[in-house]
Write a protein that holds these residues in place. Structure first.
Motif, PDB file in Angstrom:
ATOM      1  N   ILE A 156      48.612  31.791  68.265  1.00 41.15           N
ATOM      2  CA  ILE A 156      49.462  32.148  67.122  1.00 41.15           C
ATOM      3  C   ILE A 156      49.173  33.579  66.683  1.00 41.15           C
ATOM      4  O   ILE A 156      50.092  34.374  66.458  1.00 41.15           O
ATOM      5  N   ILE A 157      47.896  33.915  66.563  1.00 44.95           N
ATOM      6  CA  ILE A 157      47.529  35.279  66.155  1.00 44.95           C
ATOM      7  C   ILE A 157      48.009  36.284  67.196  1.00 44.95           C
ATOM      8  O   ILE A 157      48.562  37.329  66.837  1.00 44.95           O
TER       9      ILE A 157
ATOM     10  N   VAL B 224      50.540  39.345  66.464  1.00 48.73           N
ATOM     11  CA  VAL B 224      50.104  40.714  66.757  1.00 48.73           C
ATOM     12  C   VAL B 224      51.085  41.375  67.720  1.00 48.73           C
ATOM     13  O   VAL B 224      51.440  42.543  67.551  1.00 48.73           O
ATOM     14  N   GLN B 225      51.557  40.617  68.700  1.00 47.79           N
ATOM     15  CA  GLN B 225      52.535  41.158  69.636  1.00 47.79           C
ATOM     16  C   GLN B 225      53.835  41.503  68.907  1.00 47.79           C
ATOM     17  O   GLN B 225      54.467  42.503  69.199  1.00 47.79           O
TER      18      GLN B 225
ATOM     19  N   LYS C  50      48.340  46.089  63.141  1.00 48.47           N
ATOM     20  CA  LYS C  50      48.194  46.275  61.687  1.00 48.47           C
ATOM     21  C   LYS C  50      48.279  44.969  60.907  1.00 48.47           C
ATOM     22  O   LYS C  50      47.893  44.921  59.742  1.00 48.47           O
ATOM     23  N   ILE C  51      48.752  43.893  61.530  1.00 47.74           N
ATOM     24  CA  ILE C  51      48.858  42.624  60.812  1.00 47.74           C
ATOM     25  C   ILE C  51      47.492  41.962  60.635  1.00 47.74           C
ATOM     26  O   ILE C  51      47.308  41.129  59.768  1.00 47.74           O
TER      27      ILE C  51
END
Length: 149
Positions: free
Chosen positions: A90-91, A95-96, A101-102
Motif C-alpha cells: 500500500i505504501i 509513493v508511486q 514526499k508523501i
C-alpha cells in the motif's frame, strides 16, 4: 547440423524451465493476499494513515487531515487492506502515485541522503568549529601572557 539441433533442443528445454518457473512465481505473487480481521484492518489502516503525509495539508498526516484528498486516500488504504494487500504494498502504491514526499520518513536513497545525514554532519561541523574557536582563544590568551586554567 546435428549439433545445432542438439543446441536448439537444450535451449528450448531451458526456456521451458524458465517459463514455468516465472509463471509459478507470478501465480504465487497473485495469490499472496493476506486475510485480515476487521480489527487488524482498522489498526493497520490507522497506522498507515499516521505514517503518510497529506498531499494537500501542510504538515499533517492523512489521519489528522480533513482535506478531501486525505479522505479519498484513507478510503483507498482501507480498500486495499480489505483486498488483502500488505502494508508495504500500500505504501509503495501511494509513493508511486504521489512521490516520496508523501512519506514522513523518506526512504534512504541518493536523493534523500542529505535529509538523513545532513543534521549529523551539521552537528559535527558545529562541534568542530567550536573546538577550533576555543583552541584559537586559548592560543591567543597564551601569547598575551595570560594563563588559562
Amino acid at each position: 547440423m546435428n549439433r545445432a539441433i542438439l543446441n536448439m533442443s537444450k535451449l528450448s528445454v531451458w526456456l521451458t524451465v524458465i517459463l514455468l518457473f516465472s509463471t509459478s512465481l507470478t501465480a504465487s505473487a497473485v495469490t499472496d493476499k493476506i486475510d485480515y480481521t476487521h480489527d487488524q484492518i482498522r489498526d493497520l489502516g490507522f497506522e498507515i494513515a499516521h505514517e503518510l503525509r497529506c498531499p494537500m495539508s501542510v504538515n499533517q498526516n492523512l489521519f489528522d487531515s480533513g482535506a478531501p484528498i486525505a479522505s479519498e486516500l484513507k478510503g483507498q488504504i482501507f480498500l486495499m487492506l480489505e483486498q488483502g494487500e500488505s502494508k508495504q504494498a500500500i505504501i509503495d502504491f501511494l509513493v508511486q502515485r504521489y512521490g516520496e514526499k508523501i512519506r514522513y520518513q523518506p526512504s534512504l536513497s541518493m536523493a534523500t541522503a542529505a535529509l538523513w545525514f545532513g543534521p549529523i554532519l551539521l552537528l559535527f561541523g558545529i562541534i568542530g568549529f567550536a573546538a577550533l574557536l576555543i583552541r584559537e582563544q586559548r592560543k591567543h590568551q597564551d601569547t598575551n601572557g595570560n594563563t588559562y586554567e
